[in-house]
Design an enzyme around this catalytic site. Structure first.
Site, mmCIF file in Angstrom:
data_model
loop_
_atom_site.group_PDB
_atom_site.id
_atom_site.type_symbol
_atom_site.label_atom_id
_atom_site.label_comp_id
_atom_site.label_asym_id
_atom_site.label_seq_id
_atom_site.Cartn_x
_atom_site.Cartn_y
_atom_site.Cartn_z
ATOM 1 N N ALA A 1 37.621 54.768 44.204
ATOM 2 C CA ALA A 1 38.559 53.763 43.704
ATOM 3 C C ALA A 1 39.970 54.009 44.205
ATOM 4 O O ALA A 1 40.751 53.063 44.356
ATOM 5 C CB ALA A 1 38.541 53.753 42.173
ATOM 6 N N TYR A 2 40.329 55.267 44.457
ATOM 7 C CA TYR A 2 41.670 55.564 44.961
ATOM 8 C C TYR A 2 41.895 54.898 46.309
ATOM 9 O O TYR A 2 42.862 54.138 46.502
ATOM 10 C CB TYR A 2 41.877 57.072 45.081
ATOM 11 C CG TYR A 2 43.151 57.436 45.801
ATOM 12 C CD1 TYR A 2 44.391 57.221 45.203
ATOM 13 C CD2 TYR A 2 43.125 57.987 47.086
ATOM 14 C CE1 TYR A 2 45.574 57.535 45.863
ATOM 15 C CE2 TYR A 2 44.298 58.306 47.743
ATOM 16 C CZ TYR A 2 45.516 58.078 47.140
ATOM 17 O OH TYR A 2 46.683 58.387 47.806
ATOM 18 N N CYS A 3 40.991 55.149 47.267
ATOM 19 C CA CYS A 3 41.159 54.569 48.607
ATOM 20 C C CYS A 3 41.104 53.050 48.562
ATOM 21 O O CYS A 3 41.861 52.371 49.255
ATOM 22 C CB CYS A 3 40.082 55.117 49.541
ATOM 23 S SG CYS A 3 40.263 56.885 49.907
#
Length: 341
Positions: free
Chosen positions: A141-143
């Site tokens: 989810a970060y990327c």
């Protein structure tokens, strides 16, 4: 120059505020009321003006941005795991709010701290440039949220409002409360494992180099609307870099290793079946899939030059670790006075 820094209590934000104040800028720091007390004391010690606010609240950013020329948007939720809703709220909606607030306040330029992770996948990125497309699906989810936020920033550039996007890789160096602490406990507990013996290339970004690039991105006219990879520009393997990093905290690197294919398969199955898998596909990709970026655009257009070599940076890191102590670093403790970077 009058500037506003979001994420001012984070690793990059703290270093950026120090760099801005060192060159004489007037600095406002957007901080949450729940921010670390020592981090707030650091900002005030440097002479920054703190303003209560949150990137999830556009109005609070707009109030802090009144009369400001440049916003440095360094706020972010950086975790290869964690709740997707939290990533979306901070990284995506937070960036959308920062852009809206900047336009409301009449800010001239917003410099966005993105991530080299926006192009990360299970395929090697060997000397790639900024035009490499995003992967069809993301590993975490970060990327994903950083990539979507970057799209918003690029699209917002135009007319009297300018945006610049920087993509650092593994950010490291003195005062690190992000990368280094995440390795200490797994090493101490014997849970760290190399992928393919640590032979893949890793892209690294020394903290002083990142802040140098941010200062350049705020003033170079030709940077408007552009995206730049910002790295140390050295071909270094995961084993070479991390062995030095572990040595700085007097920890011995492990001998255990897993083949990339095995690690990726185990991670995929574990993500499906476990709430807290031993490792994720994104973590496997970070350690086992080569990443090395072409930074010629940043060199030519920004005048960017890496501040130090990796070897020189490690010497400075070791000196900081010796002064702070490994246990304090693992706890993420912050001192009121910034270290030399």
């Amino acid at each position: 120059m009058k500037t506003l820094v979001t994420g001012a209590t984070g690793f990059v934000g703290r270093a950026l505020v120090a760099a801005l104040r060192a060159r004489g800028d007037t600095v406002r720091a957007l901080v949450r009321r729940s921010s670390d007390a020592k981090a707030l004391a650091r900002l005030r010690h440097l002479g920054a003006e703190t303003r209560d606010g949150d990137v999830e609240d556009e109005a609070s950013i707009a109030r802090a941005a009144a009369g400001v020329e440049v916003i440095f948007h360094a706020a972010g939720y950086a975790s290869l795991r964690g709740d997707k809703k939290r990533h979306e709220a901070v990284n995506l909606i937070g960036t959308e709010n920062a852009l809206g607030a900047a336009k409301t306040a009449g800010v001239r330029r917003l410099v966005h701290v993105s991530s080299a992770g926006v192009t990360k996948s299970m395929r090697p990125r060997s000397y790639v440039h900024e035009d490499l497309p995003q992967p069809p699906s993301f590993l975490d989810a970060y990327c994903e949220t950083k990539a979507l936020a970057e799209d918003l920033v690029i699209a917002a550039n135009g007319g009297a409002f300018e945006t610049v996007t920087l993509r650092p890789a593994w950010i490291w160096g003195p005062d690190d409360t992000t990368l280094l602490p995440t390795f200490i406990r797994p090493l101490r507990e014997g849970r760290f494992v190399w992928i393919d013996g640590g032979q893949s290339l890793v892209a690294t970004s020394y903290i002083r180099s990142v802040t140098d690039a941010l200062l350049l991105a705020a003033k170079v006219p030709e940077a408007a609307g552009r995206v730049y990879y910002i790295t140390d520009d050295e071909r270094v393997t995961a084993r070479e870099f991390l062995t030095q990093l572990f040595g700085a905290v007097s920890l011995t690197p492990p001998r255990r290793s897993l083949p990339l294919g095995v690690a990726a398969t185990v991670a995929w199955v574990a993500e499906k079946l476990m709430r807290n898998p031993p490792f994720t596909r994104s973590e496997v990709a970070s350690l086992g899939v080569s990443a090395h970026f072409n930074i010629q655009r940043a060199r030519k257009e920004l005048g960017y030059v890496p501040a130090v070599t990796v070897t020189e940076g490690m010497e400075r890191l070791r000196a900081w670790v010796k002064a702070r102590g490994v246990d304090a670093i693992e706890r993420g403790e912050i001192t009121e006075t910034p270290p030399e970077s």
